[in-house]
Scaffold this motif. Structure first.
Motif, mmCIF file in Angstrom:
data_model
loop_
_atom_site.group_PDB
_atom_site.id
_atom_site.type_symbol
_atom_site.label_atom_id
_atom_site.label_comp_id
_atom_site.label_asym_id
_atom_site.label_seq_id
_atom_site.Cartn_x
_atom_site.Cartn_y
_atom_site.Cartn_z
ATOM 1 N N VAL A 1 0.840 -1.200 0.000
ATOM 2 C CA VAL A 1 0.000 0.000 0.000
ATOM 3 C C VAL A 1 0.875 1.250 0.000
ATOM 4 N N SER A 2 0.374 2.275 -0.662
ATOM 5 C CA SER A 2 1.038 3.573 -0.638
ATOM 6 C C SER A 2 0.054 4.578 -0.070
ATOM 7 N N TYR A 3 0.490 5.316 0.912
ATOM 8 C CA TYR A 3 -0.399 6.179 1.657
ATOM 9 C C TYR A 3 0.198 7.573 1.720
ATOM 10 N N LEU A 4 -0.655 8.590 1.596
ATOM 11 C CA LEU A 4 -0.137 9.949 1.661
ATOM 12 C C LEU A 4 -0.989 10.827 2.547
ATOM 13 N N GLU A 5 -0.334 11.642 3.364
ATOM 14 C CA GLU A 5 -1.093 12.596 4.166
ATOM 15 C C GLU A 5 -0.655 14.015 3.854
ATOM 16 N N GLY A 6 -1.631 14.915 3.932
ATOM 17 C CA GLY A 6 -1.344 16.329 3.726
ATOM 18 C C GLY A 6 -1.988 17.121 4.845
ATOM 19 N N CYS A 7 -1.443 18.248 5.200
ATOM 20 C CA CYS A 7 -2.002 19.000 6.319
ATOM 21 C C CYS A 7 -1.914 20.506 6.108
ATOM 22 N N THR A 8 -2.979 21.213 6.485
ATOM 23 C CA THR A 8 -2.980 22.672 6.426
ATOM 24 C C THR A 8 -3.769 23.234 7.603
ATOM 25 N N ALA A 9 -3.589 24.507 7.870
ATOM 26 C CA ALA A 9 -4.301 25.156 8.972
ATOM 27 C C ALA A 9 -4.440 26.642 8.685
ATOM 28 N N PRO A 10 -5.448 27.317 9.295
ATOM 29 C CA PRO A 10 -5.567 28.765 9.091
ATOM 30 C C PRO A 10 -4.428 29.513 9.764
ATOM 31 N N MET A 11 -4.240 30.770 9.365
ATOM 32 C CA MET A 11 -3.219 31.597 9.990
ATOM 33 C C MET A 11 -3.777 32.167 11.282
ATOM 34 N N ARG A 12 -3.052 32.012 12.351
ATOM 35 C CA ARG A 12 -3.495 32.541 13.638
ATOM 36 C C ARG A 12 -2.292 33.066 14.392
ATOM 37 N N ASP A 13 -2.579 34.007 15.315
ATOM 38 C CA ASP A 13 -1.483 34.588 16.089
ATOM 39 C C ASP A 13 -0.977 33.655 17.170
ATOM 40 N N ARG B 1 6.732 -10.017 3.991
ATOM 41 C CA ARG B 1 6.853 -9.542 2.602
ATOM 42 C C ARG B 1 5.907 -8.402 2.247
ATOM 43 N N ALA B 2 5.301 -7.791 3.237
ATOM 44 C CA ALA B 2 4.394 -6.670 2.949
ATOM 45 C C ALA B 2 5.209 -5.386 2.792
ATOM 46 N N THR B 3 4.672 -4.437 2.015
ATOM 47 C CA THR B 3 5.346 -3.147 1.907
ATOM 48 C C THR B 3 4.370 -2.009 2.179
ATOM 49 N N ILE B 4 4.846 -1.053 2.933
ATOM 50 C CA ILE B 4 4.056 0.151 3.195
ATOM 51 C C ILE B 4 4.917 1.350 2.838
ATOM 52 N N LYS B 5 4.340 2.205 2.018
ATOM 53 C CA LYS B 5 5.025 3.441 1.658
ATOM 54 C C LYS B 5 4.193 4.571 2.241
ATOM 55 N N TYR B 6 4.766 5.330 3.112
ATOM 56 C CA TYR B 6 4.016 6.380 3.797
ATOM 57 C C TYR B 6 4.645 7.731 3.461
ATOM 58 N N SER B 7 3.889 8.575 2.791
ATOM 59 C CA SER B 7 4.444 9.871 2.383
ATOM 60 C C SER B 7 3.687 11.008 3.061
ATOM 61 N N THR B 8 4.404 12.002 3.474
ATOM 62 C CA THR B 8 3.785 13.143 4.142
ATOM 63 C C THR B 8 4.175 14.420 3.428
ATOM 64 N N ILE B 9 3.170 15.247 3.158
ATOM 65 C CA ILE B 9 3.490 16.610 2.753
ATOM 66 C C ILE B 9 2.910 17.493 3.830
ATOM 67 N N GLN B 10 3.764 18.003 4.677
ATOM 68 C CA GLN B 10 3.309 18.738 5.844
ATOM 69 C C GLN B 10 3.404 20.223 5.562
ATOM 70 N N ASN B 11 2.259 20.873 5.593
ATOM 71 C CA ASN B 11 2.234 22.303 5.275
ATOM 72 C C ASN B 11 1.368 23.044 6.279
ATOM 73 N N TRP B 12 1.554 22.764 7.545
ATOM 74 C CA TRP B 12 0.847 23.516 8.584
ATOM 75 C C TRP B 12 1.270 24.972 8.508
ATOM 76 N N TYR B 13 0.422 25.840 9.037
ATOM 77 C CA TYR B 13 0.767 27.263 9.064
ATOM 78 C C TYR B 13 2.061 27.458 9.866
ATOM 79 N N PRO B 14 3.071 28.091 9.270
ATOM 80 C CA PRO B 14 4.377 28.193 9.929
ATOM 81 C C PRO B 14 4.544 29.393 10.860
ATOM 82 N N GLY B 15 3.514 30.220 10.998
ATOM 83 C CA GLY B 15 3.705 31.462 11.748
ATOM 84 C C GLY B 15 4.082 32.572 10.784
ATOM 85 N N ASP B 16 4.055 33.813 11.284
ATOM 86 C CA ASP B 16 4.372 34.911 10.368
ATOM 87 C C ASP B 16 5.886 35.165 10.337
#
Lengths: 273, 491
Positions: free
Chosen positions: B243-255, B271-286
């Motif tokens: 299985v190939s799995y992907l997660e993505g993440c976002t959040a609003p801008m807050r102080d 013999r199982a394979t797991i591919k786990y990919s993350t694209i992490q794009n949470w709000y980084p702050g100003d």
């Protein structure tokens, strides 16, 4: 200073349409003035050689024309195709057709030579209002040009300049020039570090690209490159000034006499300035 | 000293370019069903009731809470990471927040239109009929999963892909026997907290011999204010499954800073394979470092079976602070663990991230490729552990840690730990630190590329070995994201 300019126009009659005109150019790093009043006119279809001893400002001149920010211009102006070259960003100069072959071509790990060049060519085309080339069209062009300048096709897919030999790097510069088809090519010490075979190959490429529509400035320390690329004009740069201009024979004279005798000329210019 | 003329050829300064906006920073107006702020046993009971979970889940949560509470009193929040942040007031956080108007969803049409629009704005299609990309999506909005697509189609193959809430209800035995088996509730401070309060997340089970025909994907969105997101993901690949799995993440801008403490567990049988990919794009702050997500995450996979393989690929561009070490326990003989990471920090972001490769089985192999990029005044640390147990004869590890610096006010740090308990194993570690040179940028510009395109190209070249591991369409997304994160980093 203007007297110097007049002298030169006497030496060089029958100018073709001017492509580049450098007037009283002063530039340097952190208060250290390296270029101290350069005057130079390059006509369309011409090849100019800029010669001079180490530290005379040859490479600085090439870099300033290409727009390197680390050499701020303190005075003078440069007209290129009637436009104010110094007011343009480096990338816009490139898009307007100014190309510099680097003395030390820079490595960009992980970016294939072809990918890099496609992005560059399309940036230039976009600026000129031309349609961007798609992958297939580009590949065809690149293969054609690689053959034209005799570049090993294996270099196309390798990262830009990474792991290239000195000769391959210089040849790659000429290959890029062939693809980008500049109006004004500035070759900065393109002969340095090349053995005789590589030198000949690079010179062949440059000669093939020479045409009536473009112009070339060759910056070099040695005369030997000029055995292969015959310049229309030779200028001697000493201490940030062009102290003597002439035709190809001047290069030979320099080769046999060295730079010392022109240095005396430079001192005279200094006094008159 | 000559005066420098005002030359238009000089670059636009950092400040003007740094206005590259976080484009996911909007807030969605929906009504919430929340528990009150703070954490105690009553709140956990309330949360458990709201979710309608079986009794064993309450026990599990309370056990975890009691452990965490001891740690909290002892102020045992992990302090060893190379990150700085003020104290977190765990009583000011709301631990459960769900958009109202969502009883049981019978079809996707019943999703709150506001929530649905949110996912559309994020470019995440929830409507199956419009989905041509062949990606099954689970969408988690604050504390709950709002939609899982392609469930029926996957069910035909015996694949279970649903929200954790549904999994606890519909597949209790599968969840109960695996939950906490890779990351126990006592693992660390944030993992304990997660075990106590996790509200949703994704669950996937791939049965024996089945190759999952499409990418499974979860999108996490924090929307509500003062709410922590504590999701829990569990993926099990049975013998010979993949299985190939992907997660993505976002959040609003807050102080204010928001806490995200997730736990992910992967289990790969023979013999199982797991591919786990993350694209992490949470709000980084100003730009000044105000606000942003604290991303304190525990991710671990267990290669339980012979010849199994787990690959972690992460592209971490967001979050004010990232603290995560996706690791592999290589238990089965001949099992393989891989970790490919790009971590980008700009402005005031901090990242302390890396991996753990624990070799227990014979002839186990692991590969670590970490690419850290720092810009602005950001700090980026790679922290990795390679442990080869005595019985893990013939084990091999290769690690490569490269750091790229943009500008001269940021930092890159590498903390590799290696423990080898036998003589037949081999470990290799390569590391490099480089700087995007003015030379490189000028070279690109002299060929007609803009500064931003030049930086993009150089950075993408630097990350190539990692991007290559991402599923195609996400590789493109990752490249774009990197460009946005670094906008204005070169003046």
């Amino acid at each position: 200073m203007s007297g110097n300019n007049n002298d030169k126009s006497k030496i060089i009659p029958e100018r073709k349409r001017t492509m580049l005109e450098v007037k009283n150019l002063h530039a340097g790093i952190e208060g250290n003035e390296i270029l101290r009043g350069i005057d130079l006119k390059v006509g369309i279809g011409e090849v100019h050689a800029i010669m001079g001893p180490n530290g005379s400002g040859k490479s600085t001149l090439a870099q300033v024309l290409a727009g390197r920010e680390s050499y701020p211009v303190s005075a003078g102006n440069v007209l290129y195709e009637g436009k104010d070259l110094l007011a343009m960003k480096p990338e816009d100069r490139a898009r307007e057709g100014v190309f510099m072959a680097f003395q030390y071509p820079v490595e960009i790990p992980g970016v294939s030579n072809t990918y890099f060049l496609k992005a560059a060519l399309n940036a230039v085309r976009k600026y000129r209002g031309l349609e961007e080339l798609d992958a297939m069209e580009f590949l065809k062009l690149v293969k054609e040009k690689a053959k034209f300048v005799d570049l090993d096709e294996a270099l196309l897919t390798r990262p830009v300049n990474q792991g290239f030999s000195g000769g391959e790097k210089k040849r790659n510069e000429i290959f890029q020039m062939a693809v980008l088809e500049p109006k004004l090519a500035i070759l900065d010490e393109t002969d340095s570090g090349l053995d005789i075979d590589a030198l000949r190959a690079v010179a062949d490429g440059i000669n093939k690209l020479r045409s009536k529509e473009n112009a070339t400035i060759i910056v070099t320390h040695y005369q030997r490159l000029l055995n292969y690329i015959v310049p229309d004009y030779v200028h001697v740069l000493i201490d940030g000034r062009i102290v003597k201009s002439g035709t190809k024979e001047l290069a030979l004279e320099l080769e046999s006499k060295g730079y010392d005798w022109v240095k005396e000329l430079a001192d005279k210019v200094e006094m008159s300035a | 000293m000559e005066t420098k003329p005002k030359s238009p050829s000089s670059q636009p300064d950092i400040e003007t370019l740094a206005t590259g906006e976080y484009k996911y920073g909007f807030e969605t107006a929906v009504a919430y069903d929340s528990v009150r702020k703070g954490l105690n046993e009553d709140i956990i009971r309330e949360l458990w009731e709201k979710k309608g979970e079986p009794d064993w889940m309450l026990e599990y949560r309370l056990k975890a809470y009691r452990h965490w509470s001891k740690l909290e009193k002892a102020q045992a929040e992990p302090k060893w990471a190379n990150i700085k942040y003020g104290p977190i007031d765990y009583d000011e956080i709301c631990y459960y927040s769900a958009p109202k108007k969502m009883p049981k969803l019978e079809s996707l049409d019943q999703i709150d239109p506001e929530v649905r629009r949110t996912f559309e704005r994020l470019g995440i299609p929830l409507e199956e009929q419009k989905l041509l990309s062949g990606v099954a999506v689970d969408a988690v909005f604050d504390s709950v999963s709002v939609a899982t697509t392609f469930r029926e189609k996957l069910a035909d193959l015996g694949i279970i892909f649903c929200s954790m809430t549904d999994a606890i209800r519909e597949h209790p035995d599968l969840v109960r026997s695996n939950l906490g088996s890779v990351v126990p509730h006592t693992d660390n401070f944030f993992a304990s907290l997660n075990a106590a309060v996790f509200t949703d997340g994704s669950f996937a089970y791939i049965p024996k011999g089945v190759r999952c025909p499409m990418e499974l994907s979860t999108y996490f969105r924090i929307n509500a204010r003062n709410t922590g997101q504590f999701e829990r993901t569990l993926i099990i690949a049975d013998e010979g499954a993949s299985v190939s799995y992907l997660e993505g993440c976002t959040a609003p801008m807050r102080d204010e800073n928001q806490l995200h403490a997730a736990v992910v567990e992967l289990i790969a049988h023979d013999r199982a394979t797991i591919k786990y990919s993350t694209i992490q794009n949470w709000y980084p702050g100003d730009k000044e470092g105000k606000g942003g997500i604290y991303n304190f995450v525990t991710k671990r996979g267990k290669c339980a079976g012979k010849g199994s393989k787990i690959t972690w690929t992460q592209v971490e561009t967001g979050a004010a602070i990232t603290w995560k070490y996706p690791g592999c326990i290589l238990q089965g003989d001949d099992s393989v663990g891989e970790f490919y990471s790009v971590a980008v920090v700009n402005n005031h972001q901090q990242a302390d991230t890396g991996t753990k490769m624990i070799h227990l089985g014979k002839n186990t192999r692991s590969t670590i490729v970490s690419k850290g990029i720092s810009a602005g005044v950001a700090q980026n640390s790679y922290r990795g552990l390679v442990r080869i147990a005595k019985q893990a004869t013939g084990a091999r590890n290769f690690s490569q840690c490269d750091s790229l610096l943009i500008g001269d006010r940021c930092g890159a740090h590498t903390f590799p730990y290696m423990e080898v308990k036998n003589t037949s194993s081999r470990i290799e570690h390569e590391a490099s630190t480089s700087k995007i040179g003015e030379d490189q940028i000028f070279y690109c510009k002299q060929r007609g590329l803009s500064t931003e395109d030049a930086v993009n190209m150089i950075v993408n070249g630097f990350c190539k070995e990692v991007f290559r591991e991402l599923p195609m369409e996400f590789a493109v997304e990752a490249q774009k994201l990197l460009g946005i994160s670094l906008e204005g980093s070169v003046g």
